[in-house]
Design a protein around this motif. Sequence first.
Motif, PDB file in Angstrom:
ATOM      1  N   PHE A  54       0.842  -1.195   0.000  1.00 62.89           N
ATOM      2  CA  PHE A  54       0.000   0.000   0.000  1.00 62.89           C
ATOM      3  C   PHE A  54       0.878   1.245   0.000  1.00 62.89           C
ATOM      4  N   ASN A  55       0.553   2.166  -0.908  1.00 63.77           N
ATOM      5  CA  ASN A  55       1.328   3.401  -1.023  1.00 63.77           C
ATOM      6  C   ASN A  55       0.436   4.488  -1.614  1.00 63.77           C
ATOM      7  N   GLY A  56       0.268   5.562  -0.858  1.00 65.39           N
ATOM      8  CA  GLY A  56      -0.516   6.688  -1.355  1.00 65.39           C
ATOM      9  C   GLY A  56      -1.955   6.350  -1.647  1.00 65.39           C
ATOM     10  N   GLY A  57      -2.530   5.458  -0.855  1.00 68.39           N
ATOM     11  CA  GLY A  57      -3.920   5.085  -1.054  1.00 68.39           C
ATOM     12  C   GLY A  57      -4.131   4.061  -2.147  1.00 68.39           C
ATOM     13  N   GLN A  58      -3.046   3.538  -2.722  1.00 65.67           N
ATOM     14  CA  GLN A  58      -3.144   2.543  -3.771  1.00 65.67           C
ATOM     15  C   GLN A  58      -2.471   1.238  -3.330  1.00 65.67           C
ATOM     16  N   ALA A  59      -2.984   0.129  -3.832  1.00 66.18           N
ATOM     17  CA  ALA A  59      -2.401  -1.175  -3.552  1.00 66.18           C
ATOM     18  C   ALA A  59      -1.768  -1.724  -4.825  1.00 66.18           C
TER      19      ALA A  59
END
Length: 224
Positions: A125-130
Amino acid sequence: MKNIAALVATVALAAQSASAHYIFQALSKGSGKGVVYEYVRRNSNYNSPVTDLSSPDLRCNVGGATGGNTSTLDLAAGDAFTFTLDTAVYHQGPISLYMSKAPGSAGEYDGSGDWFKINDWAPIFNGGQASWTMKDTYTFNIPSCIPSGEYLLRIQSLALHNPGGVPQFYIGCGQINLTGGGSASPSPTAKIPGAFKATDPGYTANIYNNFNSYIVPGPSVFKC
Protein backbone atom coordinates in the motif's frame (compact mmCIF):
# COMPACT_ATOMS: atom_id res chain seq x y z
CA MET A 1 -27.95 -8.99 -36.85
CA LYS A 2 -28.48 -8.23 -33.18
CA ASN A 3 -28.29 -11.93 -32.35
CA ILE A 4 -25.08 -12.31 -34.35
CA ALA A 5 -23.55 -9.29 -32.63
CA ALA A 6 -24.50 -10.67 -29.23
CA LEU A 7 -22.99 -14.03 -30.10
CA VAL A 8 -19.73 -12.42 -31.23
CA ALA A 9 -19.58 -10.38 -28.03
CA THR A 10 -20.18 -13.48 -25.91
CA VAL A 11 -17.46 -15.46 -27.69
CA ALA A 12 -15.02 -12.56 -27.36
CA LEU A 13 -15.77 -12.25 -23.66
CA ALA A 14 -15.28 -15.98 -23.12
CA ALA A 15 -11.97 -15.89 -24.99
CA GLN A 16 -10.81 -12.90 -22.95
CA SER A 17 -11.80 -14.65 -19.71
CA ALA A 18 -9.95 -17.84 -20.67
CA SER A 19 -6.83 -15.93 -21.67
CA ALA A 20 -6.86 -14.19 -18.29
CA HIS A 21 -6.29 -17.51 -16.51
CA TYR A 22 -2.87 -19.00 -15.89
CA ILE A 23 -1.12 -22.21 -14.83
CA PHE A 24 1.86 -22.78 -12.53
CA GLN A 25 3.57 -25.40 -14.68
CA ALA A 26 7.31 -25.50 -13.98
CA LEU A 27 9.65 -25.62 -10.98
CA SER A 28 13.42 -25.26 -11.04
CA LYS A 29 16.40 -24.82 -8.77
CA GLY A 30 17.70 -21.26 -8.67
CA SER A 31 16.15 -18.69 -10.97
CA GLY A 32 15.79 -20.76 -14.15
CA LYS A 33 12.42 -21.31 -15.77
CA GLY A 34 12.54 -25.11 -15.71
CA VAL A 35 10.83 -27.75 -17.83
CA VAL A 36 7.04 -27.76 -18.04
CA TYR A 37 5.54 -30.44 -15.77
CA GLU A 38 8.90 -32.05 -15.00
CA TYR A 39 8.67 -31.35 -11.27
CA VAL A 40 5.15 -29.87 -11.08
CA ARG A 41 2.11 -32.14 -11.00
CA ARG A 42 0.03 -31.83 -14.12
CA ASN A 43 -3.49 -30.58 -13.49
CA SER A 44 -6.46 -31.76 -15.54
CA ASN A 45 -8.63 -28.62 -15.50
CA TYR A 46 -6.48 -26.67 -17.96
CA ASN A 47 -6.34 -23.09 -16.60
CA SER A 48 -9.60 -23.12 -14.64
CA PRO A 49 -9.55 -22.10 -10.97
CA VAL A 50 -10.61 -24.03 -7.88
CA THR A 51 -13.38 -22.27 -5.94
CA ASP A 52 -14.71 -24.89 -3.49
CA LEU A 53 -13.20 -24.30 -0.03
CA SER A 54 -14.05 -27.86 1.05
CA SER A 55 -12.44 -29.59 -1.93
CA PRO A 56 -9.21 -31.64 -1.72
CA ASP A 57 -8.41 -30.05 -5.10
CA LEU A 58 -7.30 -27.00 -3.10
CA ARG A 59 -4.15 -28.95 -2.23
CA CYS A 60 -2.58 -29.51 -5.64
CA ASN A 61 -5.30 -28.58 -8.15
CA VAL A 62 -7.69 -30.81 -10.06
CA GLY A 63 -5.90 -34.00 -11.13
CA GLY A 64 -2.95 -33.35 -8.82
CA ALA A 65 -3.74 -35.75 -5.98
CA THR A 66 -0.69 -37.91 -6.78
CA GLY A 67 2.58 -37.43 -8.59
CA GLY A 68 1.99 -39.73 -11.53
CA ASN A 69 4.94 -39.27 -13.88
CA THR A 70 6.18 -36.17 -12.04
CA SER A 71 9.87 -36.19 -11.08
CA THR A 72 11.19 -34.99 -7.73
CA LEU A 73 13.61 -32.06 -7.65
CA ASP A 74 16.68 -32.24 -5.40
CA LEU A 75 17.12 -29.09 -3.33
CA ALA A 76 19.37 -28.32 -0.37
CA ALA A 77 18.11 -26.43 2.65
CA GLY A 78 18.33 -22.71 1.91
CA ASP A 79 18.37 -23.18 -1.87
CA ALA A 80 16.50 -20.79 -4.13
CA PHE A 81 13.77 -22.17 -6.36
CA THR A 82 11.50 -20.71 -9.03
CA PHE A 83 7.93 -21.44 -10.11
CA THR A 84 7.10 -20.43 -13.69
CA LEU A 85 3.67 -19.91 -15.25
CA ASP A 86 2.47 -20.24 -18.82
CA THR A 87 1.57 -16.55 -18.69
CA ALA A 88 1.94 -13.84 -16.08
CA VAL A 89 -0.53 -13.70 -13.20
CA TYR A 90 -3.39 -11.56 -14.46
CA HIS A 91 -5.79 -11.34 -11.51
CA GLN A 92 -5.07 -9.20 -8.47
CA GLY A 93 -4.59 -11.04 -5.19
CA PRO A 94 -1.91 -12.53 -2.94
CA ILE A 95 0.56 -15.23 -3.96
CA SER A 96 1.49 -17.73 -1.23
CA LEU A 97 3.97 -20.60 -0.85
CA TYR A 98 3.26 -23.67 1.29
CA MET A 99 5.13 -26.87 2.12
CA SER A 100 3.99 -30.25 3.45
CA LYS A 101 6.35 -33.08 4.41
CA ALA A 102 5.52 -36.39 2.80
CA PRO A 103 5.42 -39.49 5.05
CA GLY A 104 7.30 -41.33 2.29
CA SER A 105 7.86 -40.33 -1.30
CA ALA A 106 6.50 -37.01 -2.52
CA GLY A 107 5.16 -38.69 -5.65
CA GLU A 108 2.78 -40.87 -3.63
CA TYR A 109 1.70 -38.17 -1.17
CA ASP A 110 -1.80 -36.70 -1.49
CA GLY A 111 -1.17 -33.63 0.67
CA SER A 112 -3.61 -34.66 3.41
CA GLY A 113 -1.09 -33.93 6.18
CA ASP A 114 -0.02 -30.66 7.74
CA TRP A 115 0.93 -27.64 5.64
CA PHE A 116 2.98 -24.62 6.68
CA LYS A 117 3.37 -21.35 4.83
CA ILE A 118 6.83 -20.03 3.93
CA ASN A 119 5.98 -16.80 2.11
CA ASP A 120 3.25 -14.37 1.13
CA TRP A 121 3.46 -11.84 -1.65
CA ALA A 122 0.88 -9.52 -0.11
CA PRO A 123 -0.25 -6.15 -1.49
CA ILE A 124 1.95 -3.11 -0.96
CA PHE A 125 0.00 0.00 0.00
CA ASN A 126 1.33 3.40 -1.02
CA GLY A 127 -0.52 6.69 -1.35
CA GLY A 128 -3.92 5.09 -1.05
CA GLN A 129 -3.14 2.54 -3.77
CA ALA A 130 -2.40 -1.18 -3.55
CA SER A 131 0.06 -2.93 -5.83
CA TRP A 132 0.30 -6.70 -6.25
CA THR A 133 3.21 -8.90 -7.32
CA MET A 134 1.91 -10.11 -10.68
CA LYS A 135 4.65 -11.90 -12.64
CA ASP A 136 5.33 -15.00 -14.71
CA THR A 137 8.02 -16.29 -12.32
CA TYR A 138 8.20 -16.42 -8.52
CA THR A 139 11.51 -17.08 -6.76
CA PHE A 140 12.07 -17.81 -3.08
CA ASN A 141 14.31 -19.88 -0.79
CA ILE A 142 13.67 -23.14 1.04
CA PRO A 143 13.84 -22.52 4.82
CA SER A 144 17.26 -23.65 6.01
CA CYS A 145 16.09 -25.04 9.37
CA ILE A 146 13.40 -27.55 8.35
CA PRO A 147 14.09 -31.31 8.37
CA SER A 148 15.41 -33.15 5.35
CA GLY A 149 13.02 -35.35 3.40
CA GLU A 150 10.55 -35.22 0.55
CA TYR A 151 7.97 -32.45 0.41
CA LEU A 152 5.17 -31.03 -1.65
CA LEU A 153 5.98 -27.41 -2.47
CA ARG A 154 2.76 -25.57 -3.23
CA ILE A 155 2.20 -22.17 -4.83
CA GLN A 156 -1.18 -20.46 -4.77
CA SER A 157 -2.64 -17.39 -6.40
CA LEU A 158 -5.85 -16.19 -4.74
CA ALA A 159 -7.67 -14.06 -7.31
CA LEU A 160 -9.88 -11.35 -5.79
CA HIS A 161 -10.96 -9.62 -8.99
CA ASN A 162 -14.66 -10.46 -8.60
CA PRO A 163 -16.07 -8.52 -5.62
CA GLY A 164 -19.30 -10.02 -4.41
CA GLY A 165 -18.49 -13.23 -6.26
CA VAL A 166 -16.39 -16.25 -5.36
CA PRO A 167 -12.60 -15.78 -5.16
CA GLN A 168 -10.55 -18.11 -7.32
CA PHE A 169 -7.56 -20.28 -6.41
CA TYR A 170 -4.87 -21.02 -9.02
CA ILE A 171 -2.59 -23.73 -7.66
CA GLY A 172 0.48 -25.74 -8.53
CA CYS A 173 2.38 -28.40 -6.55
CA GLY A 174 6.01 -29.26 -7.06
CA GLN A 175 7.77 -32.30 -5.63
CA ILE A 176 11.12 -31.81 -3.90
CA ASN A 177 13.71 -33.89 -2.05
CA LEU A 178 15.31 -31.70 0.61
CA THR A 179 18.82 -32.43 1.87
CA GLY A 180 21.01 -30.78 4.49
CA GLY A 181 18.03 -29.71 6.59
CA GLY A 182 17.76 -28.84 10.26
CA SER A 183 15.58 -29.94 13.13
CA ALA A 184 12.94 -27.21 13.39
CA SER A 185 9.25 -28.09 13.66
CA PRO A 186 7.48 -25.61 11.38
CA SER A 187 4.44 -23.88 12.86
CA PRO A 188 1.69 -22.89 12.67
CA THR A 189 0.35 -25.62 10.44
CA ALA A 190 -3.01 -26.13 8.76
CA LYS A 191 -4.89 -28.73 6.78
CA ILE A 192 -5.97 -28.12 3.19
CA PRO A 193 -8.93 -27.93 2.84
CA GLY A 194 -9.56 -26.19 6.14
CA ALA A 195 -6.94 -23.45 6.01
CA PHE A 196 -9.28 -21.00 4.28
CA LYS A 197 -12.69 -19.89 5.52
CA ALA A 198 -15.45 -18.07 3.69
CA THR A 199 -15.44 -15.54 6.55
CA ASP A 200 -11.72 -14.71 6.34
CA PRO A 201 -11.37 -10.96 5.71
CA GLY A 202 -8.68 -11.67 3.14
CA TYR A 203 -11.09 -13.95 1.29
CA THR A 204 -14.05 -11.56 1.31
CA ALA A 205 -12.05 -8.35 0.66
CA ASN A 206 -13.30 -5.89 -1.93
CA ILE A 207 -10.10 -4.64 -3.54
CA TYR A 208 -11.91 -1.83 -5.37
CA ASN A 209 -13.61 -0.07 -2.46
CA ASN A 210 -11.95 1.45 0.62
CA PHE A 211 -9.08 -0.98 0.28
CA ASN A 212 -6.25 0.13 2.57
CA SER A 213 -5.24 -2.97 4.53
CA TYR A 214 -5.18 -6.70 3.93
CA ILE A 215 -4.60 -9.98 5.81
CA VAL A 216 -3.61 -12.92 3.59
CA PRO A 217 -5.81 -15.98 4.33
CA GLY A 218 -4.24 -19.08 5.83
CA PRO A 219 -1.73 -19.56 8.64
CA SER A 220 0.97 -17.00 9.36
CA VAL A 221 4.33 -17.39 7.62
CA PHE A 222 6.86 -19.71 9.26
CA LYS A 223 10.40 -18.36 9.54
CA CYS A 224 13.50 -20.12 10.83
